[in-house]
Motif scaffolding. Structure first.
Motif, mmCIF file in Angstrom:
data_model
loop_
_atom_site.group_PDB
_atom_site.id
_atom_site.type_symbol
_atom_site.label_atom_id
_atom_site.label_comp_id
_atom_site.label_asym_id
_atom_site.label_seq_id
_atom_site.Cartn_x
_atom_site.Cartn_y
_atom_site.Cartn_z
ATOM 1 N N VAL A 117 0.852 -1.186 0.000
ATOM 2 C CA VAL A 117 0.000 0.000 0.000
ATOM 3 C C VAL A 117 0.892 1.242 0.000
ATOM 4 O O VAL A 117 1.787 1.364 0.833
ATOM 5 C CB VAL A 117 -0.939 0.016 1.224
ATOM 6 C CG1 VAL A 117 -1.715 1.338 1.286
ATOM 7 C CG2 VAL A 117 -1.915 -1.158 1.148
ATOM 8 N N VAL A 118 0.647 2.125 -0.951
ATOM 9 C CA VAL A 118 1.414 3.368 -1.063
ATOM 10 C C VAL A 118 0.497 4.540 -0.749
ATOM 11 O O VAL A 118 -0.571 4.683 -1.348
ATOM 12 C CB VAL A 118 1.997 3.538 -2.477
ATOM 13 C CG1 VAL A 118 2.811 4.822 -2.562
ATOM 14 C CG2 VAL A 118 2.859 2.335 -2.851
ATOM 15 N N ILE A 119 0.897 5.352 0.215
ATOM 16 C CA ILE A 119 0.150 6.569 0.540
ATOM 17 C C ILE A 119 0.863 7.729 -0.137
ATOM 18 O O ILE A 119 1.974 8.097 0.228
ATOM 19 C CB ILE A 119 0.077 6.797 2.061
ATOM 20 C CG1 ILE A 119 -0.585 5.596 2.747
ATOM 21 C CG2 ILE A 119 -0.700 8.072 2.368
ATOM 22 C CD1 ILE A 119 -0.617 5.705 4.265
ATOM 23 N N GLY A 120 0.226 8.302 -1.156
ATOM 24 C CA GLY A 120 0.836 9.381 -1.920
ATOM 25 C C GLY A 120 0.226 10.722 -1.569
ATOM 26 O O GLY A 120 -0.682 10.821 -0.736
ATOM 27 N N ASP A 121 0.731 11.776 -2.226
ATOM 28 C CA ASP A 121 0.275 13.124 -1.891
ATOM 29 C C ASP A 121 -0.506 13.771 -3.025
ATOM 30 O O ASP A 121 -0.808 14.952 -2.976
ATOM 31 C CB ASP A 121 1.462 14.014 -1.525
ATOM 32 C CG ASP A 121 2.386 14.282 -2.705
ATOM 33 O OD1 ASP A 121 2.409 13.446 -3.616
ATOM 34 O OD2 ASP A 121 3.069 15.311 -2.697
ATOM 35 N N LEU B 297 3.779 -1.095 3.868
ATOM 36 C CA LEU B 297 3.242 0.248 3.714
ATOM 37 C C LEU B 297 4.369 1.204 3.334
ATOM 38 O O LEU B 297 5.430 1.224 3.960
ATOM 39 C CB LEU B 297 2.593 0.713 5.030
ATOM 40 C CG LEU B 297 1.976 2.115 5.028
ATOM 41 C CD1 LEU B 297 0.799 2.192 4.071
ATOM 42 C CD2 LEU B 297 1.530 2.499 6.440
ATOM 43 N N VAL B 298 4.130 2.000 2.295
ATOM 44 C CA VAL B 298 5.118 2.967 1.818
ATOM 45 C C VAL B 298 4.531 4.366 1.925
ATOM 46 O O VAL B 298 3.482 4.657 1.340
ATOM 47 C CB VAL B 298 5.529 2.684 0.355
ATOM 48 C CG1 VAL B 298 6.564 3.703 -0.107
ATOM 49 C CG2 VAL B 298 6.070 1.269 0.215
ATOM 50 N N LEU B 299 5.199 5.233 2.675
ATOM 51 C CA LEU B 299 4.773 6.617 2.796
ATOM 52 C C LEU B 299 5.485 7.450 1.729
ATOM 53 O O LEU B 299 6.711 7.520 1.695
ATOM 54 C CB LEU B 299 5.107 7.163 4.188
ATOM 55 C CG LEU B 299 4.484 6.426 5.379
ATOM 56 C CD1 LEU B 299 4.990 7.034 6.688
ATOM 57 C CD2 LEU B 299 2.970 6.491 5.319
ATOM 58 N N ALA B 300 4.696 8.053 0.849
ATOM 59 C CA ALA B 300 5.234 8.941 -0.183
ATOM 60 C C ALA B 300 4.379 10.208 -0.181
ATOM 61 O O ALA B 300 3.852 10.636 -1.197
ATOM 62 C CB ALA B 300 5.200 8.261 -1.553
ATOM 63 N N THR B 301 4.257 10.786 1.004
ATOM 64 C CA THR B 301 3.312 11.891 1.220
ATOM 65 C C THR B 301 3.860 13.256 0.825
ATOM 66 O O THR B 301 3.160 14.264 0.937
ATOM 67 C CB THR B 301 2.872 11.924 2.697
ATOM 68 O OG1 THR B 301 4.027 11.860 3.544
ATOM 69 C CG2 THR B 301 1.992 10.734 3.021
ATOM 70 N N GLY B 302 5.123 13.306 0.385
ATOM 71 C CA GLY B 302 5.656 14.553 -0.149
ATOM 72 C C GLY B 302 5.824 15.651 0.881
ATOM 73 O O GLY B 302 6.125 15.399 2.057
ATOM 74 N N ASP C 21 4.733 14.928 7.471
ATOM 75 C CA ASP C 21 5.005 13.792 8.353
ATOM 76 C C ASP C 21 3.975 13.655 9.475
ATOM 77 O O ASP C 21 4.166 12.877 10.413
ATOM 78 C CB ASP C 21 6.407 13.898 8.953
ATOM 79 C CG ASP C 21 6.638 15.218 9.700
ATOM 80 O OD1 ASP C 21 5.661 15.965 9.912
ATOM 81 O OD2 ASP C 21 7.799 15.490 10.071
ATOM 82 N N GLU C 22 2.874 14.418 9.389
ATOM 83 C CA GLU C 22 1.881 14.402 10.468
ATOM 84 C C GLU C 22 1.272 13.015 10.661
ATOM 85 O O GLU C 22 1.085 12.556 11.793
ATOM 86 C CB GLU C 22 0.761 15.416 10.184
ATOM 87 C CG GLU C 22 1.222 16.861 10.117
ATOM 88 C CD GLU C 22 1.750 17.236 8.747
ATOM 89 O OE1 GLU C 22 1.755 16.357 7.857
ATOM 90 O OE2 GLU C 22 2.157 18.403 8.563
ATOM 91 N N LEU C 23 0.962 12.335 9.557
ATOM 92 C CA LEU C 23 0.372 11.004 9.632
ATOM 93 C C LEU C 23 1.336 10.035 10.312
ATOM 94 O O LEU C 23 0.934 9.226 11.155
ATOM 95 C CB LEU C 23 0.020 10.511 8.223
ATOM 96 C CG LEU C 23 -0.616 9.123 8.116
ATOM 97 C CD1 LEU C 23 -1.982 9.111 8.786
ATOM 98 C CD2 LEU C 23 -0.752 8.719 6.642
ATOM 99 N N ALA C 24 2.613 10.119 9.961
ATOM 100 C CA ALA C 24 3.623 9.244 10.564
ATOM 101 C C ALA C 24 3.753 9.507 12.057
ATOM 102 O O ALA C 24 3.852 8.574 12.867
ATOM 103 C CB ALA C 24 4.962 9.443 9.859
ATOM 104 N N LYS C 25 3.745 10.781 12.433
ATOM 105 C CA LYS C 25 3.876 11.121 13.852
ATOM 106 C C LYS C 25 2.717 10.563 14.655
ATOM 107 O O LYS C 25 2.907 10.043 15.765
ATOM 108 C CB LYS C 25 3.953 12.637 14.015
ATOM 109 C CG LYS C 25 5.276 13.254 13.568
ATOM 110 C CD LYS C 25 5.265 14.767 13.728
ATOM 111 C CE LYS C 25 6.593 15.377 13.316
ATOM 112 N NZ LYS C 25 6.570 16.869 13.395
#
Length: 496
Positions: A23-27, A98-103, A230-234
């Motif tokens: 799953v990739v979370i993009g921006d 899970l891959v964070l690519a939230t920019g 990075d709010e989601l990660a925090k």
């Protein structure tokens, strides 16, 4: 953008039906588009022209059950225990990886009074540009101001100038010269001269308006940097950099929580975030390879990225490559053979310099070149160019390969260009010509020889060359055309 690049690489490297869910979370709120080409939007006003892939690409892969996508969907929560992500619409999506690519988001100086006034914009997304266009079209004859003299600031100034709505466009930079992250003072001031000639007032000062000076304007566009999203990660308890923000990642792009990775502008590697496309694509390369091929091959690691850039800003050719501040900050690394040389001296004597600069200036043609070498002149470390960047594509591989020079340093900076030389004839096939997507000369030549592509547009779609910053397109075009002519094939010059 980086998230889509990662997905493309996964599909290419592991085309078989997988037994695990990535799953990739993009921006991007809709289909991913190229932010590097934002300024061109003012000319065509079609977001589809900036898509990294046509709509059909996503639909076709979805039909093959390789790709499932959710557009205009905000992820609000990560449950790393149960391995799920929750969306704002209530949907819950399970993941194995899970891959964070939230920019990142554009920085707006919220501490400055009036930052939220009508007519204040940032230069980051299509929505930002559309709002700017709508606002200025009914305010013709006024003054527009861009705050920030970096790459994005100069792009914003060019866009506001091209709108032809402003009587005057002014650019304000807090440092003493523009492009201070890529150029030294002499090169930066030369860019200021060139930009001023094009009709943009450049105001460079270390203390902005603290003397009480006022400037009348109808529109202000801030381009003063970005902040990692990075709010989601925090909220999920993933460790982030306290100094600069961004999700802390290891050399394999892993975060502090197992099976969660981060790539692109939201990732902080060695407490550094990167606002250029090339490091993000390299992160996507490393992670996609490790997730699909590591069982069969040695896993890859992300190393210090190449921050070389070559752009045309407001009609001005600008490039920096390699360790371009090695003379100011000291070399970040030295070739092995050069490093063995004694660099210290007896107590009381000055340490001999590790770096020597060779500078060429032509005030008539407004050309400035500074190349940096090891103290003995045997290795090229980096440099910068203004006005003439034709040798960029040849010098970057020299820095990367760390091969000892076979010619004197002066010959690199003064060597005359041969008649009819398009810059690609004497390059080896393994020479990288597109740093954004790591495309070599051989990759482009093969598309012609194998009949895969018959036009420049097809080359871009097939190899991704030129879909990043676009600075390599003249060379890509020359190489492709030369390969086609060598085969006796007809050259089609249309882009799409």
């Amino acid at each position: 953008m980086v998230g889509i690049a990662f997905i493309e690489k996964v599909l290419k490297l592991d085309a078989r039906a997988r037994e695990y869910d990535i799953v990739v979370i993009g921006d991007e709120p809709h289909f991913a588009y190229n932010r590097v080409g934002l300024t061109s939007f003012f000319g065509h006003r079609k977001v589809e022209n900036l898509y990294l892939n046509p709509r059909e690409w996503y639909a076709n892969h979805a039909t093959e059950n390789q790709l499932n996508y959710h557009l205009n969907t905000l992820v609000t929560e990560i449950d790393s225990i149960n391995k799920t992500v929750t969306c704002a619409n209530g949907e819950v999506v399970a993941y194995d990886t899970l891959v964070l690519a939230t920019g990142s988001d554009a920085v707006l100086p919220t501490h400055t009074p009036g930052h939220d006034a009508k007519g204040v914009f940032v230069y980051r997304t299509i929505d930002d540009l559309q709002k700017l266009i709508e606002f200025v079209e009914v305010r013709k004859g006024t003054t527009g101001v861009v705050v920030g003299g970096g790459l994005l600031g100069l792009e914003a100034a060019a866009a506001m100038l091209d709108l032809k709505c402003f009587e005057k466009v002014k650019l304000v930079e807090r440092n003493r010269w523009v492009l201070s992250r890529q150029l030294d003072s002499e090169a930066g001031n030369l860019v200021v001269e060139k930009v001023t000639e094009l009709g943009i007032d450049v105001i460079v000062t270390s203390v902005v308006f603290e003397d009480g000076e006022e400037m009348d304007c109808s529109t202000i566009c801030f381009a003063i940097g970005v902040r990692p999203r990075d709010e989601l990660a925090k909220r999920a308890g993933i460790k982030c950099s306290e100094r600069s923000g961004g999700v802390l990642v290891n050399n394999d792009m892993s975060t502090s929580i197992p099976d969660i990775y981060a790539i692109g502008e939201c990732a902080s590697w060695e407490n550094q975030t990167f606002g250029l496309i090339a490091p993000g694509i390299e992160m996507a390369d490393v992670l996609s390879f490790n997730l699909t091929q590591a069982k069969l091959h040695q896993p890859r690691s992300f190393k210090r990225p190449d921050l070389s850039t070559k752009l045309k800003l407001l009609g001005v050719d600008v490039a920096s490559f390699g360790d371009f501040f090695a003379d100011r900050d000291g070399p970040s690394s030295l070739p092995a053979k050069a490093a063995r040389k004694k660099t210290s001296s007896p107590t009381g004597e000055k340490t001999p310099p590790q770096v020597q600069a060779l500078v060429y200036k032509d005030p008539f043609a407004q050309v400035y070149k500074k190349y940096l070498f090891t103290a003995d002149g045997r290795f090229l470390l980096g440099g910068m160019m203004i006005g003439d960047t034709s040798d960029y594509i040849k010098l970057v591989p020299m820095v990367k390969s760390q091969k000892e020079l076979s010619i004197p340093p002066s010959q690199l900076i003064l060597g005359a260009k041969k008649e009819g030389d398009d810059g690609g004839d004497d390059l080896d096939d393994d020479t990288q010509i597109c740093s954004c997507h790591n495309v070599s000369k051989g990759d482009v030549v093969r598309t012609a020889k194998e009949g895969t592509c018959k036009s420049i547009g097809e080359v871009k779609a097939c190899t991704k060359a030129g879909t990043g910053c676009g600075g390599c397109m003249p060379l890509v075009t020359s190489i492709f055309n030369a390969a086609m002519k060598a085969m006796g094939a007809e050259v089609q010059n249309h882009l799409s």
